[in-house]
Design an enzyme around this catalytic site. Structure first.
Site, PDB file in Angstrom:
ATOM      1  N   GLY A  17      35.620  -8.282  32.431  1.00 29.73           N
ATOM      2  CA  GLY A  17      35.003  -9.456  31.629  1.00 29.73           C
ATOM      3  C   GLY A  17      35.863  -9.529  30.476  1.00 29.73           C
ATOM      4  O   GLY A  17      36.971  -9.623  30.459  1.00 29.73           O
ATOM      5  N   PHE A  18      34.955 -10.373  29.503  1.00 30.68           N
ATOM      6  CA  PHE A  18      35.997 -10.850  28.323  1.00 30.68           C
ATOM      7  C   PHE A  18      36.786  -9.605  27.538  1.00 30.68           C
ATOM      8  O   PHE A  18      37.677  -9.769  27.206  1.00 30.68           O
ATOM      9  CB  PHE A  18      34.905 -11.437  27.470  1.00 30.68           C
ATOM     10  CG  PHE A  18      34.492 -12.776  27.739  1.00 30.68           C
ATOM     11  CD1 PHE A  18      35.204 -13.988  27.566  1.00 30.68           C
ATOM     12  CD2 PHE A  18      33.199 -13.083  28.318  1.00 30.68           C
ATOM     13  CE1 PHE A  18      34.940 -15.165  28.220  1.00 30.68           C
ATOM     14  CE2 PHE A  18      32.835 -14.334  28.665  1.00 30.68           C
ATOM     15  CZ  PHE A  18      33.722 -15.424  28.658  1.00 30.68           C
ATOM     16  N   GLY A  19      35.955  -8.549  27.417  1.00 31.26           N
ATOM     17  CA  GLY A  19      36.438  -7.418  26.766  1.00 31.26           C
ATOM     18  C   GLY A  19      37.524  -6.805  27.464  1.00 31.26           C
ATOM     19  O   GLY A  19      38.730  -6.386  26.818  1.00 31.26           O
ATOM     20  N   VAL A  83      31.507   1.170  39.847  1.00 31.92           N
ATOM     21  CA  VAL A  83      31.663   2.539  39.170  1.00 31.92           C
ATOM     22  C   VAL A  83      30.261   2.968  39.150  1.00 31.92           C
ATOM     23  O   VAL A  83      29.506   2.322  38.524  1.00 31.92           O
ATOM     24  CB  VAL A  83      32.301   2.308  37.892  1.00 31.92           C
ATOM     25  CG1 VAL A  83      32.058   3.704  36.990  1.00 31.92           C
ATOM     26  CG2 VAL A  83      33.658   2.050  37.950  1.00 31.92           C
ATOM     27  N   GLU A 174      20.172 -24.461  26.101  1.00 34.28           N
ATOM     28  CA  GLU A 174      21.209 -25.243  26.969  1.00 34.28           C
ATOM     29  C   GLU A 174      20.551 -25.705  28.320  1.00 34.28           C
ATOM     30  O   GLU A 174      20.659 -26.624  28.628  1.00 34.28           O
ATOM     31  CB  GLU A 174      22.536 -24.125  27.080  1.00 34.28           C
ATOM     32  CG  GLU A 174      23.299 -24.323  25.675  1.00 34.28           C
ATOM     33  CD  GLU A 174      24.389 -23.651  25.550  1.00 34.28           C
ATOM     34  OE1 GLU A 174      24.895 -22.688  26.515  1.00 34.28           O
ATOM     35  OE2 GLU A 174      25.421 -24.066  24.795  1.00 34.28           O
ATOM     36  N   ASP A 304      29.239  -5.941  25.083  1.00 39.12           N
ATOM     37  CA  ASP A 304      27.749  -5.588  25.163  1.00 39.12           C
ATOM     38  C   ASP A 304      27.233  -4.534  25.609  1.00 39.12           C
ATOM     39  O   ASP A 304      26.229  -4.251  24.987  1.00 39.12           O
ATOM     40  CB  ASP A 304      27.226  -6.680  26.380  1.00 39.12           C
ATOM     41  CG  ASP A 304      27.382  -8.190  26.360  1.00 39.12           C
ATOM     42  OD1 ASP A 304      27.928  -8.725  25.256  1.00 39.12           O
ATOM     43  OD2 ASP A 304      26.965  -8.738  27.122  1.00 39.12           O
ATOM     44  N   ALA A 320      30.788 -13.212  23.484  1.00 38.71           N
ATOM     45  CA  ALA A 320      32.062 -12.979  24.212  1.00 38.71           C
ATOM     46  C   ALA A 320      33.247 -12.706  22.932  1.00 38.71           C
ATOM     47  O   ALA A 320      34.038 -11.890  23.098  1.00 38.71           O
ATOM     48  CB  ALA A 320      32.711 -13.990  24.715  1.00 38.71           C
TER      49      ALA A 320
HETATM   50  C1  LIG Z   1      23.735 -16.949  30.774  1.00 39.84           C
HETATM   51  C2  LIG Z   1      24.664 -16.354  29.353  1.00 39.84           C
HETATM   52  C3  LIG Z   1      25.453 -17.134  28.786  1.00 39.84           C
HETATM   53  C4  LIG Z   1      26.144 -16.896  27.568  1.00 39.84           C
HETATM   54  N1  LIG Z   1      26.755 -17.741  26.700  1.00 39.84           N
HETATM   55  C5  LIG Z   1      27.730 -17.250  25.760  1.00 39.84           C
HETATM   56  C6  LIG Z   1      28.420 -18.182  24.884  1.00 39.84           C
HETATM   57  O1  LIG Z   1      28.193 -19.462  25.036  1.00 39.84           O
HETATM   58  N2  LIG Z   1      29.207 -17.567  23.743  1.00 39.84           N
HETATM   59  C7  LIG Z   1      29.385 -16.397  23.845  1.00 39.84           C
HETATM   60  O2  LIG Z   1      30.007 -16.002  23.165  1.00 39.84           O
HETATM   61  N3  LIG Z   1      28.820 -15.481  24.511  1.00 39.84           N
HETATM   62  C8  LIG Z   1      27.771 -15.878  25.447  1.00 39.84           C
HETATM   63  N4  LIG Z   1      27.026 -15.108  26.382  1.00 39.84           N
HETATM   64  C9  LIG Z   1      27.356 -13.593  26.164  1.00 39.84           C
HETATM   65  C10 LIG Z   1      28.804 -13.281  26.773  1.00 39.84           C
HETATM   66  O3  LIG Z   1      28.837 -13.693  28.140  1.00 39.84           O
HETATM   67  C11 LIG Z   1      28.784 -11.454  26.717  1.00 39.84           C
HETATM   68  O4  LIG Z   1      28.586 -11.056  25.475  1.00 39.84           O
HETATM   69  C12 LIG Z   1      30.285 -11.125  27.235  1.00 39.84           C
HETATM   70  O5  LIG Z   1      30.381 -11.605  28.667  1.00 39.84           O
HETATM   71  C13 LIG Z   1      30.299  -9.812  26.970  1.00 39.84           C
HETATM   72  O6  LIG Z   1      31.743  -9.306  27.422  1.00 39.84           O
HETATM   73  P1  LIG Z   1      31.987  -7.811  28.197  1.00 39.84           P
HETATM   74  O7  LIG Z   1      33.128  -7.689  28.428  1.00 39.84           O
HETATM   75  O8  LIG Z   1      31.067  -6.821  27.236  1.00 39.84           O
HETATM   76  O9  LIG Z   1      31.192  -8.044  29.509  1.00 39.84           O
HETATM   77  P2  LIG Z   1      31.293  -9.319  30.765  1.00 39.84           P
HETATM   78  O10 LIG Z   1      31.994 -10.338  30.499  1.00 39.84           O
HETATM   79  O11 LIG Z   1      30.052  -9.200  31.243  1.00 39.84           O
HETATM   80  O12 LIG Z   1      32.057  -8.203  31.965  1.00 39.84           O
HETATM   81  C14 LIG Z   1      31.470  -7.126  32.267  1.00 39.84           C
HETATM   82  C15 LIG Z   1      32.277  -6.802  33.808  1.00 39.84           C
HETATM   83  O13 LIG Z   1      32.087  -5.527  34.231  1.00 39.84           O
HETATM   84  C16 LIG Z   1      31.724  -5.588  35.545  1.00 39.84           C
HETATM   85  N5  LIG Z   1      30.812  -4.638  35.819  1.00 39.84           N
HETATM   86  C17 LIG Z   1      29.577  -4.193  35.549  1.00 39.84           C
HETATM   87  N6  LIG Z   1      29.234  -2.960  35.942  1.00 39.84           N
HETATM   88  C18 LIG Z   1      29.977  -2.583  36.556  1.00 39.84           C
HETATM   89  C19 LIG Z   1      30.358  -1.314  37.368  1.00 39.84           C
HETATM   90  N7  LIG Z   1      29.204  -0.463  37.579  1.00 39.84           N
HETATM   91  N8  LIG Z   1      31.350  -1.182  38.231  1.00 39.84           N
HETATM   92  C20 LIG Z   1      32.588  -2.013  37.907  1.00 39.84           C
HETATM   93  N9  LIG Z   1      32.283  -3.294  37.172  1.00 39.84           N
HETATM   94  C21 LIG Z   1      31.218  -3.346  36.832  1.00 39.84           C
HETATM   95  C22 LIG Z   1      31.312  -6.837  35.939  1.00 39.84           C
HETATM   96  O14 LIG Z   1      31.239  -7.395  37.116  1.00 39.84           O
HETATM   97  C23 LIG Z   1      31.793  -7.813  34.882  1.00 39.84           C
HETATM   98  O15 LIG Z   1      32.998  -8.516  35.440  1.00 39.84           O
HETATM   99  C24 LIG Z   1      26.200 -15.504  27.371  1.00 39.84           C
HETATM  100  C25 LIG Z   1      25.808 -14.627  28.326  1.00 39.84           C
HETATM  101  C26 LIG Z   1      24.781 -15.042  29.243  1.00 39.84           C
HETATM  102  C27 LIG Z   1      24.289 -14.181  30.159  1.00 39.84           C
END
Ligand SMILES: Cc1cc2nc3c(=O)[nH]c(=O)nc-3n(C[C@H](O)[C@H](O)[C@H](O)COP(=O)(O)OP(=O)(O)OC[C@H]3O[C@@H](n4cnc5c(N)ncnc54)[C@H](O)[C@@H]3O)c2cc1C
Length: 418
Positions: A17-19, A83, A174, A304, A320
């Site tokens: 994901g983003f992180g 995982v 939105e 997150d 994000a």
């Molecule tokens: C509908 C919606 C709209 C949003 N809009 C915004 C916005 O406009 N602006 C903003 O800043 N933020 C927004 N957010 C929040 C933002 O999407 C999150 O804060 C961000 O994606 C967090 O990044 P991350 O890297 O922690 O997780 P994510 O980007 O969610 O990535 C997590 C990844 O881990 C993978 N994963 C999860 N569990 C497992 C596992 N057990 N094994 C292998 N892979 C796994 C998933 O498939 C995913 O690819 C929104 C969230 C939602 C739900």
């Protein structure tokens, strides 16, 4: 663990994901072997998910294959796997396809919808966290209108055409705006026999304002705009129960609805529950300021999934930019550790917040400036287009947006699932 000066250390990242992707980017060319594991083979641009749910964009436009993103990263490989657990002492990540050993681990598995223990709501309501959710929601809303066409009972017809959105944060706002535009500009042509004045969009928010965390002026502007678009916004309205006919508020008032969408909160994913250390808000894993797991300095948790500081520290918003900035710092801290330097603490640089409401309408606070209306909308479009990964995706989104803007149409009104 790999030992010895000639041995390259291995970094395993859970979540593309983003992180997770930011960690990868910042470790490109470093003297480490990086493996990024995700249960999906694509990176999802979550901020535009609501546009897939409201027939504005194809799912493919907001997803990008991870292997494509990693093409130029010689020291990085991708593993498609879910995982299921992590063994911190043995330093292995456990997947359904076997174990992956690590020297450094970065947990960036995002979040899941939080129903706050309301089981009836979890059964009935639709969340919005991945592409399946978005496409199923689109199917469901469109199918409800198809059913309304043949429904003879006016009460049931009205119920089928009512959508209740729970949660007045950016996603709820939105979604409500996009559905209101669908109702105004598209559905009258598709369903010319239906009295669409009975099609209600109700946005429920438990707090006394929309867009918590935004400046008051922008909250008020968003509320006024949604009401102008005939969205019924109800503040201080808490959902207590749900059944297939709709929801019931805490004061006992029933709200009949054909579609209930729950965007009222997120929590850490099930993987976080398996990490045998303390948890903070919404099940997020407590990490110290350097984003390391207490007692396990070779394990980092970000985005997150992480709550930085002690249990009483205010958690960072699940957004994000937080995940991206934390990803950058983790890569730097891994490099520093390899060089024998101490890790740096995380300091979030908040560059602003924004939400779009509809055609030529948005609210934004950027670099301390508050803007609304057309200017904020342009800003929102530009930021999201630039932010999206991949030239092809940008082009697809741009074409769709231009089409939607000039024709007032939504091209993706497909019901794909039975
Ligand atoms: C509908 C919606 C709209 C949003 N809009 C915004 C916005 O406009 N602006 C903003 O800043 N933020 C927004 N957010 C929040 C933002 O999407 C999150 O804060 C961000 O994606 C967090 O990044 P991350 O890297 O922690 O997780 P994510 O980007 O969610 O990535 C997590 C990844 O881990 C993978 N994963 C999860 N569990 C497992 C596992 N057990 N094994 C292998 N892979 C796994 C998933 O498939 C995913 O690819 C929104 C969230 C939602 C739900």
């Amino acid at each position: 663990m790999s030992e010895g000066p000639d041995q390259r250390r291995s970094v395993v990242i859970v979540g593309a994901g983003f992180g997770g992707l930011r960690v990868v980017r910042r470790l490109r060319g470093a003297a480490v072997d990086v493996t990024i594991v995700d249960r999906r083979n694509y990176h999802l641009f979550v901020p535009l998910l609501y546009q897939v749910a409201t027939a504005g964009l194809e799912a493919e436009a907001i997803a990008q294959p991870v292997r494509r993103i990693l093409r130029k990263s010689a020291n990085v490989r991708f593993r498609l796997a879910t995982v299921t657990n992590v063994h911190l002492e043995r330093r292995v990540v456990i997947t359904q396809e076997g174990e992956i050993p690590f020297d450094f681990l970065v947990l960036a598995a995002g979040s899941v919808t939080n129903y706050f223990g309301l089981e009836s709501v979890a059964r009935v309501a639709r969340g919005l966290r991945d592409l399946d959710d978005a496409e199923q929601l689109r199917d469901h809303v469109l199918r409800a209108f198809e059913q309304a066409v043949v429904e003879r009972d006016p009460e049931r017809r009205r119920q089928l055409m009512t959508t209740v959105i729970v949660g007045g944060g950016p996603t709820g706002v939105e979604l409500a705006g996009a559905l209101a535009e669908l109702r105004r500009h598209v559905l009258p042509y598709d369903y010319s026999g239906l009295d669409l004045s009975a099609a209600r969009i109700v946005l429920l928010e438990a707090a006394d304002c929309l867009l918590p965390g935004f400046p008051t002026r922008l909250q008020t502007a968003a509320l006024a705009k949604l009401r102008e678009m005939a969205v019924e916004v109800r503040l201080q309205a808490t959902v207590a129960d749900a059944n297939p006919s709709g929801v019931t508020l805490r004061d006992g008032e029933p709200l009949p609805a054909g579609t209930v969408i729950w965007v009222a909160g997120m929590r850490a994913p099930p993987l976080a529950d398996l990490i045998p250390t303390a948890k903070g808000a919404n099940g997020r894993v407590l990490v110290n300021e350097t984003l390391q797991l207490p007692g396990y300095p070779h394990v980092f948790v970000i985005g997150d999934m992480a709550h930085v500081g002690g249990p009483d520290t205010k958690p960072h918003p699940m957004m994000a930019p937080v995940a991206i900035q934390q990803g950058g710092l983790v890569a730097e801290n891994i490099r520093r550790t390899l060089e024998g330097q101490p890790p740096k603490p995380f300091r979030y640089k908040n560059r602003g917040v924004m939400a779009t409401i509809g055609r030529r309408a948005a609210v934004a606070q950027v670099l301390g400036l508050q803007v609304g209306g057309f200017l904020a909308w342009l800003l929102w479009l530009t930021v999201h287009l630039v932010w999206l990964i991949g030239f092809r995706n940008r082009l697809l989104v741009l074409v769709n947006w231009a089409w939607n803007y000039f024709t007032y149409d939504r091209g993706v009104r497909l019901i794909r699932r039975s």
